[in-house]
Design a protein around this motif. Structure first.
Motif, PDB file in Angstrom:
ATOM      1  N   LEU A   1       0.725  -1.122  -0.113  1.00 35.42           N
ATOM      2  CA  LEU A   1      -0.020  -0.124  -0.012  1.00 35.42           C
ATOM      3  C   LEU A   1       0.825   1.239  -0.150  1.00 35.42           C
ATOM      4  CD1 LEU A   1      -2.810   1.330   0.159  1.00 35.42           C
ATOM      5  CD2 LEU A   1      -2.637   1.043   2.644  1.00 35.42           C
ATOM      6  N   ALA A   2       2.091   0.972   0.616  1.00 38.35           N
ATOM      7  CA  ALA A   2       2.849   2.196   0.696  1.00 38.35           C
ATOM      8  C   ALA A   2       3.694   2.651  -0.704  1.00 38.35           C
ATOM      9  CB  ALA A   2       4.201   2.169   1.769  1.00 38.35           C
ATOM     10  N   LEU A   3       3.697   1.542  -1.294  1.00 40.94           N
ATOM     11  CA  LEU A   3       4.371   1.728  -2.825  1.00 40.94           C
ATOM     12  C   LEU A   3       3.301   2.189  -3.603  1.00 40.94           C
ATOM     13  CD1 LEU A   3       6.541  -1.677  -3.238  1.00 40.94           C
ATOM     14  CD2 LEU A   3       7.234   0.636  -2.814  1.00 40.94           C
ATOM     15  N   CYS A   4       1.985   1.846  -3.621  1.00 48.91           N
ATOM     16  CA  CYS A   4       0.936   2.417  -4.472  1.00 48.91           C
ATOM     17  C   CYS A   4       0.851   3.777  -3.987  1.00 48.91           C
ATOM     18  CB  CYS A   4      -0.229   1.688  -4.109  1.00 48.91           C
ATOM     19  SG  CYS A   4      -1.742   2.294  -5.013  1.00 48.91           S
ATOM     20  N   THR A   5       0.906   4.465  -2.677  1.00 48.37           N
ATOM     21  CA  THR A   5       0.861   5.759  -2.463  1.00 48.37           C
ATOM     22  C   THR A   5       1.862   6.499  -2.943  1.00 48.37           C
ATOM     23  OG1 THR A   5       0.028   5.063  -0.210  1.00 48.37           O
ATOM     24  CG2 THR A   5       0.618   7.569  -0.460  1.00 48.37           C
ATOM     25  N   LEU A   6       3.230   5.959  -2.859  1.00 49.30           N
ATOM     26  CA  LEU A   6       4.425   6.534  -3.432  1.00 49.30           C
ATOM     27  C   LEU A   6       4.194   6.812  -5.082  1.00 49.30           C
ATOM     28  CD1 LEU A   6       7.362   7.432  -3.269  1.00 49.30           C
ATOM     29  CD2 LEU A   6       8.076   5.062  -3.471  1.00 49.30           C
ATOM     30  N   LEU A   7       3.701   5.880  -5.618  1.00 52.45           N
ATOM     31  CA  LEU A   7       3.491   5.743  -7.236  1.00 52.45           C
ATOM     32  C   LEU A   7       2.522   7.127  -7.468  1.00 52.45           C
ATOM     33  CD1 LEU A   7       3.961   4.969 -10.209  1.00 52.45           C
ATOM     34  CD2 LEU A   7       2.349   3.218  -9.821  1.00 52.45           C
ATOM     35  N   ALA A   8       1.561   7.028  -6.806  1.00 51.11           N
ATOM     36  CA  ALA A   8       0.450   7.979  -6.900  1.00 51.11           C
ATOM     37  C   ALA A   8       1.217   9.571  -6.921  1.00 51.11           C
ATOM     38  CB  ALA A   8      -0.719   7.934  -5.984  1.00 51.11           C
ATOM     39  N   LEU A   9       1.813   9.663  -5.597  1.00 45.90           N
ATOM     40  CA  LEU A   9       2.536  11.026  -5.255  1.00 45.90           C
ATOM     41  C   LEU A   9       3.414  11.332  -6.407  1.00 45.90           C
ATOM     42  CD1 LEU A   9       3.268  10.678  -1.504  1.00 45.90           C
ATOM     43  CD2 LEU A   9       1.516  12.094  -2.560  1.00 45.90           C
ATOM     44  N   VAL A  10       4.275  10.241  -6.833  1.00 48.68           N
ATOM     45  CA  VAL A  10       5.268  10.761  -8.002  1.00 48.68           C
ATOM     46  C   VAL A  10       4.433  10.995  -9.365  1.00 48.68           C
ATOM     47  CG1 VAL A  10       7.100   9.588  -9.498  1.00 48.68           C
ATOM     48  CG2 VAL A  10       7.142   9.222  -7.226  1.00 48.68           C
ATOM     49  N   ALA A  11       3.448  10.253  -9.633  1.00 49.73           N
ATOM     50  CA  ALA A  11       2.584  10.650 -10.892  1.00 49.73           C
ATOM     51  C   ALA A  11       1.902  12.052 -10.405  1.00 49.73           C
ATOM     52  CB  ALA A  11       1.431   9.554 -10.878  1.00 49.73           C
ATOM     53  N   SER A  12       1.514  12.354  -9.647  1.00 48.44           N
ATOM     54  CA  SER A  12       1.038  13.796  -9.239  1.00 48.44           C
ATOM     55  C   SER A  12       1.981  14.852  -9.464  1.00 48.44           C
ATOM     56  CB  SER A  12       0.379  13.720  -7.931  1.00 48.44           C
ATOM     57  OG  SER A  12      -0.623  12.886  -7.568  1.00 48.44           O
ATOM     58  N   LEU A  13       3.326  14.478  -8.903  1.00 48.94           N
ATOM     59  CA  LEU A  13       4.135  15.385  -9.082  1.00 48.94           C
ATOM     60  C   LEU A  13       4.883  15.667 -10.561  1.00 48.94           C
ATOM     61  CD1 LEU A  13       6.463  17.146  -7.705  1.00 48.94           C
ATOM     62  CD2 LEU A  13       7.886  15.163  -7.789  1.00 48.94           C
ATOM     63  N   PHE A  14       4.645  14.573 -11.350  1.00 48.69           N
ATOM     64  CA  PHE A  14       4.880  14.649 -12.917  1.00 48.69           C
ATOM     65  C   PHE A  14       3.934  15.365 -13.557  1.00 48.69           C
ATOM     66  CE2 PHE A  14       4.557  12.919 -17.095  1.00 48.69           C
ATOM     67  CZ  PHE A  14       5.759  12.855 -17.702  1.00 48.69           C
ATOM     68  N   LEU A  15       2.696  15.394 -13.013  1.00 52.99           N
ATOM     69  CA  LEU A  15       1.729  15.941 -13.982  1.00 52.99           C
ATOM     70  C   LEU A  15       1.548  17.606 -13.437  1.00 52.99           C
ATOM     71  CD1 LEU A  15      -1.449  13.560 -13.758  1.00 52.99           C
ATOM     72  CD2 LEU A  15      -0.082  14.283 -15.850  1.00 52.99           C
ATOM     73  N   LEU A  16       1.761  17.894 -12.353  1.00 51.68           N
ATOM     74  CA  LEU A  16       1.517  19.269 -11.845  1.00 51.68           C
ATOM     75  C   LEU A  16       2.727  19.954 -11.495  1.00 51.68           C
ATOM     76  CD1 LEU A  16      -1.079  18.125  -9.121  1.00 51.68           C
ATOM     77  CD2 LEU A  16      -1.444  19.056 -11.560  1.00 51.68           C
TER      78      LEU A  16
ATOM     79  N   MET B   1       4.827  -1.497  -9.695  1.00 52.11           N
ATOM     80  CA  MET B   1       4.653   0.013  -9.219  1.00 52.11           C
ATOM     81  C   MET B   1       6.206   0.585  -8.897  1.00 52.11           C
ATOM     82  SD  MET B   1       1.606  -0.284  -6.479  1.00 52.11           S
ATOM     83  CE  MET B   1       1.997  -1.571  -5.330  1.00 52.11           C
ATOM     84  N   ILE B   2       7.067  -0.298  -8.459  1.00 50.75           N
ATOM     85  CA  ILE B   2       8.395   0.246  -8.288  1.00 50.75           C
ATOM     86  C   ILE B   2       9.078   0.597  -9.811  1.00 50.75           C
ATOM     87  CG2 ILE B   2      10.986  -0.301  -7.695  1.00 50.75           C
ATOM     88  CD1 ILE B   2       9.664  -1.681  -5.436  1.00 50.75           C
ATOM     89  N   GLY B   3       8.854  -0.191 -10.696  1.00 50.76           N
ATOM     90  CA  GLY B   3       9.272  -0.038 -11.998  1.00 50.76           C
ATOM     91  C   GLY B   3       8.635   1.444 -12.641  1.00 50.76           C
ATOM     92  N   ALA B   4       7.323   1.556 -12.397  1.00 49.45           N
ATOM     93  CA  ALA B   4       6.543   2.679 -13.055  1.00 49.45           C
ATOM     94  C   ALA B   4       7.039   3.992 -12.221  1.00 49.45           C
ATOM     95  CB  ALA B   4       5.092   2.351 -12.790  1.00 49.45           C
ATOM     96  N   ALA B   5       7.349   3.966 -10.855  1.00 56.43           N
ATOM     97  CA  ALA B   5       7.790   4.911 -10.042  1.00 56.43           C
ATOM     98  C   ALA B   5       9.077   5.438 -10.581  1.00 56.43           C
ATOM     99  CB  ALA B   5       7.738   4.651  -8.790  1.00 56.43           C
ATOM    100  N   LEU B   6      10.033   4.284 -10.874  1.00 53.12           N
ATOM    101  CA  LEU B   6      11.368   4.718 -11.101  1.00 53.12           C
ATOM    102  C   LEU B   6      11.477   5.310 -12.565  1.00 53.12           C
ATOM    103  CD1 LEU B   6      13.350   1.419 -10.529  1.00 53.12           C
ATOM    104  CD2 LEU B   6      13.677   3.669  -9.365  1.00 53.12           C
ATOM    105  N   LEU B   7      10.675   5.023 -13.435  1.00 51.83           N
ATOM    106  CA  LEU B   7      10.379   5.627 -14.790  1.00 51.83           C
ATOM    107  C   LEU B   7       9.738   7.181 -14.787  1.00 51.83           C
ATOM    108  CD1 LEU B   7       9.620   3.017 -17.442  1.00 51.83           C
ATOM    109  CD2 LEU B   7      11.793   4.085 -17.185  1.00 51.83           C
ATOM    110  N   VAL B   8       8.717   7.171 -13.920  1.00 50.81           N
ATOM    111  CA  VAL B   8       8.107   8.673 -13.776  1.00 50.81           C
ATOM    112  C   VAL B   8       8.819   9.328 -13.081  1.00 50.81           C
ATOM    113  CG1 VAL B   8       5.975   9.607 -12.785  1.00 50.81           C
ATOM    114  CG2 VAL B   8       6.074   7.448 -13.939  1.00 50.81           C
ATOM    115  N   GLY B   9       9.465   9.129 -11.841  1.00 51.49           N
ATOM    116  CA  GLY B   9      10.094   9.798 -11.021  1.00 51.49           C
ATOM    117  C   GLY B   9      11.603  10.310 -12.135  1.00 51.49           C
ATOM    118  N   GLY B  10      12.108   9.549 -12.473  1.00 50.76           N
ATOM    119  CA  GLY B  10      13.465   9.745 -13.515  1.00 50.76           C
ATOM    120  C   GLY B  10      12.979  10.850 -14.614  1.00 50.76           C
ATOM    121  N   GLN B  11      11.923  10.520 -15.063  1.00 50.17           N
ATOM    122  CA  GLN B  11      11.563  11.230 -16.365  1.00 50.17           C
ATOM    123  C   GLN B  11      11.103  12.781 -15.800  1.00 50.17           C
ATOM    124  OE1 GLN B  11      11.733  10.463 -19.437  1.00 50.17           O
ATOM    125  NE2 GLN B  11      10.993  12.192 -20.503  1.00 50.17           N
TER     126      GLN B  11
END
Length: 314
Positions: free
Chosen positions: A7-22, A269-279
């Motif tokens: 659940l923490a990983l899911c929250t992390l991915l959501a935060l990183v995705a929001s950061l990428f968008l906004l 989720m970690i793979g997605a978070a790595l790419l989103v955060g890195g990009q």
């Protein structure tokens, strides 16, 4: 405990995705959000597919140092791009429609991988070493053939090939992305459903068969799903070889559990978070001064070198 970490990983991915968008969003808001949302979908799709596929491949191969790229996915993709430019020329390659090109490449990669798995595992799934070595040799052969063809290209055509074989998330067509996202969702659902049998398969062929598992059939099905995931993600943006190793290693560290119904989503989720955060870092901070795929490959290579002596010590 493991469920809370998931659940923490899911929250992390959501935060990183929001950061990428906004992050640093300016007018025109609707236009920029549309572009960022499409790119975000591509990053999540590729990262999740690569992470989940690597976890399953490592389970089947009984080795946490391996990635699906070892059986030649990346080499075949490079060979396909080189062959297209060699036969059609730079102008012809540029005029190819994105959707048919994506479907053709994904189909070629999937058929080649499943054929390799089927032919080499027909005597039983216990012969994984022969399959892996054959994949390595075929990869070397394909890269050699691609290298020979590239030497015969004009400089402008060679530049087109070099651009095509490096993973890029800057321009992703919506048609291929939609197909890739649906394929990812179906494959991840299938892997989640197979979670308990993958847990048993991880015990080894002899023990799994003693417990009544149709091990060879499970292995081939899992490898077919891995082939689909990696083929679709590679055809969509290009090869990112070591992303899976990073995601799988971090998933095992973040969710220390043997259950694949937890490990597969964690790696995705970690793979997605790595790419989103890195990009996000490259676009908003570094101003696209480098390529994300190059940094991922560098970090993954360092992790591989660190894991080898650690596993030897065990």
């Amino acid at each position: 405990m493991a469920e809370r970490r998931l659940l923490a990983l899911c929250t992390l991915l959501a935060l990183v995705a929001s950061l990428f968008l906004l992050w640093n969003l300016r007018a025109p808001y609707a236009f920029l959000l549309t572009l960022r949302a499409e790119k975000l979908a591509a990053l999540v799709t590729v990262g999740a597919a690569t992470g989940a596929a690597t976890i399953v491949f490592q389970t089947i191969a009984a080795n946490r140092l391996l990635t699906p790229g070892i059986v030649g996915f990346d080499s075949l993709f490079v060979f396909i791009q080189t062959a297209l430019v060699f036969t059609l020329g730079a102008a012809g390659h540029a005029t190819l429609s994105p959707l048919p090109k994506f479907l053709g490449e994904a189909l070629c990669l999937t058929i080649a991988a499943t054929t390799l798995f089927g032919l080499l595992l027909r005597r039983g799934a216990g012969d994984m070493i022969r399959m892996l070595l054959t994949g390595v040799i075929l990869g070397v052969l394909l890269r050699g053939m691609a290298g020979l063809a590239q030497r015969l290209l004009e400089p402008s055509e060679f530049a087109v090939v070099q651009q095509a074989v490096v993973a890029s998330f800057n321009v992703v067509n919506g048609g291929p992305l939609g197909i890739a996202a649906v394929t990812l969702a179906l494959a991840l659902a299938a892997l989640w459903h197979m979670g308990p049998v993958l847990d048993v398969a991880a015990l080894g062929r002899d023990r799994a068969r003693t417990l009544g598992l149709a091990h060879d059939r499970v292995v081939f099905t899992a490898l077919a799903l891995v082939a689909v995931l990696v083929s679709v993600s590679t055809a969509l943006v290009g090869p990112v070889t070591f992303l899976g190793l990073l995601a799988a290693s971090l998933a095992h560290a973040a969710v220390p559990d043997h259950r694949h119904r937890l490990l597969v989503p964690a790696a995705a989720m970690i793979g997605a978070a790595l790419l989103v955060g890195g990009q996000a870092l490259f676009e908003r901070v570094l101003g696209l001064q480098s390529a994300l795929a190059i940094v991922v490959e560098f970090a993954g290579g360092l992790l591989f070198l660190l894991l080898v002596p650690w596993r030897d010590a065990r």
